[in-house]
Design an enzyme around this catalytic site. Structure first.
Site, short mmCIF file in Angstrom:
data_model
loop_
_atom_site.label_atom_id
_atom_site.label_comp_id
_atom_site.label_asym_id
_atom_site.label_seq_id
_atom_site.Cartn_x
_atom_site.Cartn_y
_atom_site.Cartn_z
N SER A 112 0.93 -1.16 0.17
CA SER A 112 -0.09 -0.04 0.17
C SER A 112 0.78 1.34 -0.01
O SER A 112 2.03 1.21 0.48
CB SER A 112 -0.88 0.17 1.38
OG SER A 112 -1.36 1.28 1.34
N TYR A 124 -0.58 -0.74 10.24
CA TYR A 124 -0.61 -0.85 8.91
C TYR A 124 0.69 -0.30 8.35
O TYR A 124 1.32 -1.17 7.28
CB TYR A 124 -2.14 -0.22 8.27
CG TYR A 124 -2.27 -0.75 6.99
CD1 TYR A 124 -2.59 -1.85 6.72
CD2 TYR A 124 -2.21 0.26 5.89
CE1 TYR A 124 -3.05 -2.29 5.44
CE2 TYR A 124 -2.60 0.00 4.67
CZ TYR A 124 -2.87 -1.32 4.51
OH TYR A 124 -3.16 -1.83 3.01
N1 LIG Z 1 -8.85 -1.61 -0.69
C1 LIG Z 1 -7.80 -0.92 -0.63
O1 LIG Z 1 -8.13 0.37 -0.94
C2 LIG Z 1 -6.29 -1.14 -0.57
C3 LIG Z 1 -5.49 -0.19 -0.66
C4 LIG Z 1 -3.87 -0.51 -0.58
C5 LIG Z 1 -3.68 -1.71 -0.33
N2 LIG Z 1 -4.76 -2.81 -0.22
C6 LIG Z 1 -4.22 -4.15 -0.02
O2 LIG Z 1 -4.77 -5.33 -0.93
C7 LIG Z 1 -4.82 -6.36 -0.30
C8 LIG Z 1 -6.55 -6.81 -0.60
O3 LIG Z 1 -7.34 -5.60 0.09
P1 LIG Z 1 -9.06 -5.52 0.11
O4 LIG Z 1 -9.27 -4.39 -0.11
O5 LIG Z 1 -9.42 -6.77 -0.76
O6 LIG Z 1 -8.99 -6.03 1.73
P2 LIG Z 1 -10.45 -6.92 2.44
O7 LIG Z 1 -11.61 -6.52 1.48
O8 LIG Z 1 -10.48 -6.55 3.73
O9 LIG Z 1 -10.34 -8.56 2.18
C9 LIG Z 1 -8.94 -8.92 2.74
C10 LIG Z 1 -8.75 -10.43 2.41
O10 LIG Z 1 -7.49 -10.94 3.15
C11 LIG Z 1 -8.09 -12.11 3.93
N3 LIG Z 1 -7.36 -12.39 4.98
C12 LIG Z 1 -7.18 -11.46 6.08
N4 LIG Z 1 -6.39 -12.15 7.00
C13 LIG Z 1 -5.95 -13.34 6.53
C14 LIG Z 1 -5.17 -14.53 6.94
N5 LIG Z 1 -4.70 -14.57 8.25
N6 LIG Z 1 -5.01 -15.48 6.16
C15 LIG Z 1 -5.49 -15.39 4.86
N7 LIG Z 1 -6.46 -14.49 4.56
C16 LIG Z 1 -6.59 -13.41 5.40
C17 LIG Z 1 -9.46 -11.77 4.14
O11 LIG Z 1 -9.95 -12.99 4.52
P3 LIG Z 1 -11.23 -13.11 5.42
O12 LIG Z 1 -12.37 -12.86 4.73
O13 LIG Z 1 -11.14 -14.64 6.05
O14 LIG Z 1 -11.06 -11.90 6.57
C18 LIG Z 1 -9.85 -11.41 2.61
O15 LIG Z 1 -10.12 -12.25 1.92
C19 LIG Z 1 -4.46 -6.12 1.15
O16 LIG Z 1 -3.26 -6.89 1.43
C20 LIG Z 1 -4.57 -4.67 1.53
O17 LIG Z 1 -3.69 -4.19 2.19
C21 LIG Z 1 -6.08 -2.49 -0.31
#
Ligand SMILES: NC(=O)c1ccc[n+]([C@@H]2O[C@H](COP(=O)([O-])OP(=O)(O)OC[C@H]3O[C@@H](n4cnc5c(N)ncnc54)[C@H](OP(=O)(O)O)[C@@H]3O)[C@@H](O)[C@H]2O)c1
Length: 229
Positions: free
Chosen positions: A135, A151
């Protein structure tokens, strides 16, 4: 091509899986709890030959070892380390060290431990790619507002381990880099985010497709620009 996508039950992981299948790739998609992963299971039943589902909690070394064993005889072309958590870790004066630790356990150590465990299967590919979802909040150069200790620190540490992976694996032709997906409308990104998951992932897949040795050890954003560490 075989892709691994972690955290594939919702958000960006689910969208990665959808778009990779639409492009005709094979995907091993993982989730902590497959019983609750309804959309992912529906996707798998519509593409049983291309999509296989696995249980994986990247914070649990036993779970990682079991998944790595399953992958042992496969050739992994692209590992997309997408799973992550947004723990802010409280505010200065009232920091939550358990939350900070959880951030490191999942975002940094979980991602590194899984990557290390999958190296034998990655080594079988010609030019494997390791793509770690970081991120902009993990960029030291871009940090102009402070806070979010858990984070920011866990993603900055992920950036550093990815850089070391890139250097350590360069001689074997495996590349490793981090990407920022944009501020995306997911559970994590929240309702004020600027782009939808479809836009983020279609762009990121172009970034991943184009990535070569010169990309290894760098920090890329969804529109293809390099971010300062
Ligand atoms: N959305 C944004 O604006 C944004 C911006 C910058 C970076 N990112 C990065 O992009 C990635 C995906 O983000 P997202 O927005 O899709 O997040 P999200 O909607 O919160 O989804 C997170 C995913 O990670 C899984 N997860 C969490 N802890 C885990 C663990 N211990 N083992 C396996 N899976 C786990 C969750 O599973 P559960 O359903 O079981 O919790 C879910 O499938 C992340 O790494 C995040 O930091 C996102």
């Amino acid at each position: 091509m075989l892709y691994i996508v972690t955290g594939a039950n919702r958000g960006l992981g689910l969208e990665f899986t959808r778009q990779l299948l639409a492009r005709g790739h094979r995907v091993f998609a993982t989730a902590r709890n497959l019983e609750q992963a309804e959309e992912l299971r529906t996707l798998a039943s519509s593409a049983p030959d291309a999509l296989q589902l696995f249980t994986l909690d990247i914070a649990d070394p036993t779970s990682i070892a079991a998944f790595a064993k399953t992958c042992a005889d496969h050739t992994i072309d692209v590992l997309i380390n997408n799973a992550g958590i947004l723990e802010r870790g409280g505010t200065l004066g009232a920091l939550d060290y358990e939350a900070i630790e959880r951030g490191f356990q999942v975002n940094t150590m979980g991602t590194l431990r899984l990557t290390e465990a999958l190296l034998p299967a990655l080594r079988r590919s010609q030019g494997a790619k390791i793509v770690n979802l970081s991120s902009k909040m993990g960029s030291i150069a871009e940090n102009t507002s402070g806070g979010s200790y858990a984070y920011r620190a866990s993603k900055a540490a992920l950036n550093m381990v990815t850089r070391s992976l890139a250097l350590d694996l360069a001689a074997e032709g495996i590349i490793a880099f981090v990407v920022h997906p944009g501020w995306v409308l997911t559970d994590m990104g929240g309702p004020n985010a600027l782009i939808d998951a479809q836009t983020s992932i279609s762009n990121l897949l172009h970034v991943i497709d184009r990535a070569g040795p010169e990309t290894s050890g760098t920090f890329q954003e969804w529109q293809g620009n390099t971010i300062a560490w």
